[in-house]
Design an enzyme around this catalytic site. Sequence first.
Site, PDB file in Angstrom:
ATOM      1  CE1 TYR A  33      -3.891  -2.147   0.597  1.00  0.00           C
ATOM      2  CE2 TYR A  33      -2.812  -2.929   2.591  1.00  0.00           C
ATOM      3  CZ  TYR A  33      -3.826  -3.031   1.662  1.00  0.00           C
ATOM      4  OH  TYR A  33      -4.775  -4.005   1.799  1.00  0.00           O
TER       5      TYR A  33
ATOM      6  CG  ASP B 201     -14.191  -6.398  -0.827  1.00  0.00           C
ATOM      7  OD1 ASP B 201     -14.343  -6.268   0.398  1.00  0.00           O
ATOM      8  OD2 ASP B 201     -13.161  -6.048  -1.428  1.00  0.00           O
TER       9      ASP B 201
END
Length: 327
Positions: free
Chosen positions: A109, A263
């Site tokens: 990230y 998700d």
Amino acid sequence: MSTPRLTDVVTIGESMLSLQPMNEGPIAHAPLFNRSIAGAESNIAIGLTRLGYRVRWISRLGQDPFGDVIAATIAGEGVDVSMLQRDSKYPTALYFKEFKGYGDPNVFYYRSGSAMSQLSPEHVCDEWFEGAKHLHVTGITPALGPQTTDAIRTAMQRARALGLTVSFDPNLRRKLWGEEVARKTLLSLVPLCDLFLPGIEEAEFLLGHQSHEEYGKTFLSMGPSTVFLKLGEHGALGFSGDLTVRAQPYDVKRIVDTVGAGDAFATGILSEWLKSGSFDDEGSMTNALARGNLMGALATQFKGDWEGLPRKDELERLLSGKGEITR
């Protein structure tokens, strides 16, 4: 800002420009990368839109080309981006995914100091929720910046005050914050949701080692009306009141990429929740688990966090056991 459209779901979260090597192997040896976008909340926004629901995505992006790509991609999927904020001072976040041919992908990230990390309670407004039925948030946003926890807490409280139901996926990201802060923060948000969606590893992180049934009972006692516990290759469990429903997983012959499967599972669950706003009988919970497990399995068949999410007719055909007509 333009007048908000009527919508079924509001979701709040950061999306990043995603870069992954075109071939498997270390990033350091990759000369070419595929470009896409990534973000738990935008994954769900796209997934629900493909299933025929109206979704409003709330986020902050830098005023840069990376933000342009993300905004255009999500809008191109039919998601309402009218509440999106662009920031000329802070950049759009980046995300690299590395495949080595075994296990889950490595994720790197670059989110510190991003536009979304500047989200604060002052940004939350009733206009976000106008005409909406449901709010979905994750535990990722609270980890991004100094005021993002308070912003998400404010959003959950405001949504419930306005009559929306709220779902919360802890979506634990250990690379983003310390474990004690993460545990305390995530547990503090559970009482603010109606629907809680932890994975088995997240449940153990939050509560320590317990049986599956104890996890369900404990989380329900905190306030949610329904809890769905993801068990990975072992399927999932649903808890609501005194009701417990178990669903077996969908068998897949190969796994390409596990990122985004949670998700997709949440998308399937929410697509059933939106029909009535509750799970108070075995039939609705069974249907929700079937949708969630199938969508989670489908997500593992594609490189990319959202690209393989099905359209409504595709999902219905797969759930009914009918094959796809290809010629």
